[in-house]
Scaffold this active site. Sequence first.
Site, PDB file in Angstrom:
ATOM      1  N   GLU A 177     -35.385 -30.906   2.706  1.00  0.00           N
ATOM      2  CA  GLU A 177     -36.725 -31.474   2.899  1.00  0.00           C
ATOM      3  C   GLU A 177     -37.778 -30.368   2.878  1.00  0.00           C
ATOM      4  O   GLU A 177     -38.963 -30.626   2.668  1.00  0.00           O
ATOM      5  CB  GLU A 177     -36.810 -32.225   4.237  1.00  0.00           C
ATOM      6  N   GLY A 227     -24.658 -25.281   1.932  1.00  0.00           N
ATOM      7  CA  GLY A 227     -25.440 -25.017   3.136  1.00  0.00           C
ATOM      8  C   GLY A 227     -24.643 -24.164   4.105  1.00  0.00           C
ATOM      9  O   GLY A 227     -23.749 -23.403   3.704  1.00  0.00           O
ATOM     10  N   SER A 228     -24.949 -24.312   5.372  1.00  0.00           N
ATOM     11  CA  SER A 228     -24.355 -23.432   6.379  1.00  0.00           C
ATOM     12  C   SER A 228     -22.929 -23.860   6.739  1.00  0.00           C
ATOM     13  O   SER A 228     -22.544 -25.020   6.557  1.00  0.00           O
ATOM     14  CB  SER A 228     -25.230 -23.443   7.629  1.00  0.00           C
ATOM     15  N   GLU A 249     -19.900 -25.311  -0.443  1.00  0.00           N
ATOM     16  CA  GLU A 249     -20.377 -23.959  -0.776  1.00  0.00           C
ATOM     17  C   GLU A 249     -21.135 -23.480   0.452  1.00  0.00           C
ATOM     18  O   GLU A 249     -22.267 -23.916   0.687  1.00  0.00           O
ATOM     19  CB  GLU A 249     -21.320 -24.018  -1.986  1.00  0.00           C
ATOM     20  N   LEU A 250     -20.528 -22.604   1.239  1.00  0.00           N
ATOM     21  CA  LEU A 250     -21.100 -22.286   2.548  1.00  0.00           C
ATOM     22  C   LEU A 250     -21.553 -20.829   2.624  1.00  0.00           C
ATOM     23  O   LEU A 250     -21.649 -20.143   1.621  1.00  0.00           O
ATOM     24  CB  LEU A 250     -20.069 -22.632   3.626  1.00  0.00           C
ATOM     25  N   CYS A 283     -26.979 -16.648  -0.331  1.00  0.00           N
ATOM     26  CA  CYS A 283     -25.646 -16.781   0.281  1.00  0.00           C
ATOM     27  C   CYS A 283     -24.752 -15.606  -0.074  1.00  0.00           C
ATOM     28  O   CYS A 283     -23.892 -15.235   0.710  1.00  0.00           O
ATOM     29  CB  CYS A 283     -24.998 -18.100  -0.118  1.00  0.00           C
ATOM     30  N   GLU A 382     -23.843 -14.610   9.842  1.00  0.00           N
ATOM     31  CA  GLU A 382     -24.549 -14.482   8.550  1.00  0.00           C
ATOM     32  C   GLU A 382     -26.029 -14.250   8.847  1.00  0.00           C
ATOM     33  O   GLU A 382     -26.675 -15.088   9.483  1.00  0.00           O
ATOM     34  CB  GLU A 382     -24.388 -15.770   7.748  1.00  0.00           C
TER      35      GLU A 382
END
Length: 481
Positions: A177, A227-228, A249-250, A283, A382
């Site tokens: 968003e 995302g996370s 996909e983190l 990332c 991270e």
Amino acid sequence: MSRAQRLFIADDWRDSADGAVLPIIDPATEEQIGSVPVATPTDLDDALEAAEYGARHCRRLSAHERSACLRRMAQGIRKQSDDIARSVTLETGKPLAESRAEVLATAEHFDWNAEEARRVYGHVLQEREADTRFEVRYEPLGVVAAITAWNFPALLPGRKLSAALAAGCSVILKPSEEAPSAAFALAEIAAAAGLPTGALAVVTGDPARISSHLLSSGRVRKLSFTGSVGVGKLLMQQAAHGLTKLALELGGHGPVLIFPDADPEATATACARAKFRNAGQVCISPSRFFVHRSIAARFRDAFVRYARDLRIGNGLDPEVEMGPLTNTRRFEAAQALVADALAGGGKLLAGGGRPASQQRGFFFEPTVLADVAPEARILHEEPFVPVAPILEFDDFDQVLARANALPFGLAAYLFTNDLATAEHAADALEAGMVGINDFALAAAEAPFGGVKQSGIGREGGALGIREFLEAKTLKTVFRGN
Ligand code: NAD
């Protein structure tokens, strides 16, 4: 202003059923530049219905027809690349040149998957008995839900969309968003590319409500998430309910091993450039720099020089090399990670806070730390901020153990011209991707993804389309009864 945003459902633009919206903020000015609709359960049900219709019709397109649609999408993206790049910069803060490169890379994924659509090969097995045949065919999964992060708001949706559409699936995309405009632009381009109605829906709103509504509907065959790690785990639990397939996909925490034969100055410049790209919000960002003690001082000096010389400012200014962080959460995270490292005995070599030249916006200086204690948070979480801890090592086995000590394994890097060192280190590093003397790991033709808690599955390359296909085994007996 950012583009006016509306939901895209059944190839139609609409406000959310109850008219609710969320603001879109320019991170360089902290001003509202647009709004994004909050989809209601009714909107989501409509999106699901349209996507089921889209999946039935996408599946019926020939591979060559799908390929042609994807080519048209690639062209459409290139045609609109200036507009899309501008919206990416407005919403994320990244410099315009980085946004342009991202949008052009997105077009490459559509070109790549236009080819992959035509290269889905089934196979025929050698028969056991005369007049029989086993055959394996690949079929599209059906309706795919895609949820993506804000840091690459064109590329992340584009990677998923291009592969899923190439496979013959339909997609309900929920972009971030905070940076939704590129996803809405992709919807406009998809609608003009001749895809069946319902092939793509774009919805925004309350992320947790959207994901649970879609996953509990029993109508979504796969969730592809970028995302996370934390949200990835939540989604895995939700997907377990209906055994929905997952691609994740983190996050990562990329170690960089700089061996004694590497050129300290040139390597430091390459490392700093990669670290501060998109203000560290990548990332595969290198985020733990392990330098051999014999060259550490020269490496540190060159790294610090680069950090101090970086031009910071509004990404719309073509001279700017690093923009603000995308949101206040990242700004606060940067402050907290630096404070924690310094409290544990770390030394600040450059940066450390808001640049004096920027009183508004989520700007954080390119920051370099040394002597960081092993237990400091920045070495375990991270960072996703422009803060670089530089560490020293003496021993090959010891540095590999330190590099592999975390539960993540997305990207890792090493710098050496010694073939045996490169081979052994690349072999031992626990990561989905290893860059040897280079940081540019993302390319349409190369599989992208992580091991350990950095994810499940791969995007891009020849493997990307596989994530959206399912094998069907057929046995035929050539003999009527
Ligand atoms: P995030 O996990 O907070 O959000 C990612 C997406 O999930 C957004 O669309 C968000 O709205 C949605 N979301 C948030 N909470 C949710 C919930 N409870 N249920 C369902 N959806 C939810 O991540 P972020 O802060 O937007 O992005 C940064 C993270 O993304 C970093 O960890 C980064 O490493 C990772 N990332 C990974 C890759 C990759 O390819 N491996 C690429 C880019 C970013």
